[in-house]
Design an enzyme around this catalytic site. Sequence first.
Site, short mmCIF file in Angstrom:
data_model
loop_
_atom_site.label_atom_id
_atom_site.label_comp_id
_atom_site.label_asym_id
_atom_site.label_seq_id
_atom_site.Cartn_x
_atom_site.Cartn_y
_atom_site.Cartn_z
N SER A 145 0.90 -1.23 0.13
CA SER A 145 -0.03 0.08 0.01
C SER A 145 0.88 1.31 -0.16
O SER A 145 2.11 1.26 0.71
CB SER A 145 -0.91 -0.03 1.35
OG SER A 145 -1.23 1.17 1.39
N TYR A 170 -2.49 1.01 10.50
CA TYR A 170 -2.70 0.42 9.22
C TYR A 170 -1.39 0.65 8.27
O TYR A 170 -1.06 -0.41 7.69
CB TYR A 170 -3.82 0.89 8.36
CG TYR A 170 -4.08 0.68 7.10
CD1 TYR A 170 -4.51 -0.80 6.87
CD2 TYR A 170 -3.61 1.41 5.99
CE1 TYR A 170 -4.77 -1.24 5.66
CE2 TYR A 170 -3.97 0.81 4.70
CZ TYR A 170 -4.47 -0.46 4.56
OH TYR A 170 -4.61 -0.86 3.28
N LYS A 174 1.04 -2.34 6.59
CA LYS A 174 1.41 -2.51 5.37
C LYS A 174 3.17 -2.55 5.22
O LYS A 174 3.68 -3.10 4.10
CB LYS A 174 0.72 -1.55 4.44
CG LYS A 174 -0.81 -1.78 4.28
CD LYS A 174 -1.14 -3.34 3.44
CE LYS A 174 -2.45 -3.47 3.23
NZ LYS A 174 -2.57 -4.85 2.84
N SER A 217 -21.30 -6.57 -3.12
CA SER A 217 -21.30 -5.13 -2.79
C SER A 217 -22.42 -4.41 -2.25
O SER A 217 -23.42 -4.74 -2.75
CB SER A 217 -20.73 -4.31 -4.18
OG SER A 217 -19.57 -4.59 -4.70
#
Length: 307
Positions: A145, A170, A174, A217
């Site tokens: 990321s 986060y 990553k 979704s």
Amino acid sequence: MSADAGVPLTVVVTGATAGLGYWASEQLAAAGHRVVLAARNPERAAAAIESIRSVVPGAEVEHVALDLADLDSVGAAAAALADRLPDGIDALVNNAGVVGSHEQRSTAQGHELQVGTNHLGHFALTARVLPLVERRAGRVVHLGSIAHRWARLDRTDPLGAGHYSSYRQYGRSKLAVMLFGFELAERLADAGSSVASVVAHPGFSLDVLAPDRPLVSATRAEPAWTRPAQRLYAQGKDDGAEPIVHAAVAPGVRSGEYWGPTGRMQLRGPAARVTAEPKAHDRLEAARLWTASERAAGVAFALDALG
């Protein structure tokens, strides 16, 4: 792994029931590959399989139970994969991840949830199924990321959270993923292994910019008129999955490469080789993380047995 385009491969994708993992799985199935959705929720996995088959009739797609936040589940999933895929795995796509948690939460074994899921669970899974990937001279793809750019690990506790911040943690998770991915490439090469370790990232990818897939979704809440503006700096998760799919199955991809969008700041655009921050290649930092991860996960990479 066969380098010939069009040869069906067997690909395991973690977190494949929504988002990037779903789109990577649909694209892989559309290209004729066998796809194993490694995911924790059987109902969502069934919906993803139904969705893929509605777009790709006859798709060879199946589910293996996996909860990356529980190392016991990781071990069971690895055993199931070894039983189901005795001929090996062409690509393991370590895609699943937790994105944000307002309160600090823990995995089943007590590790901070984002690092414990995004990095440690995949570290343990990779260690356990690497012989299957070696059998096919395959690839391990790690989902990096752009968030790694502003992250630093704690040198005394690489898996820890310290003073908890969801946003910072986060990024740390990553950075850990990418340190592991690039370090694994180095160690595989040193061991003479035929396995490639590749890192890929999706840029800034949004569900709302991807095509509709009602079974996987949620209904979109944003008005359609916002999307042209969003496309100036973001892309759909279908486009974000392309670097991941390329890293997994495209001919010519080499171990240690980093794939992502080529647009401004790598936020969107066609997939190509891109550049990571130097700290993602810091081998001393990676060695500290590797040691802490082996200890925490209770696994060791038998790299001497490869090659």
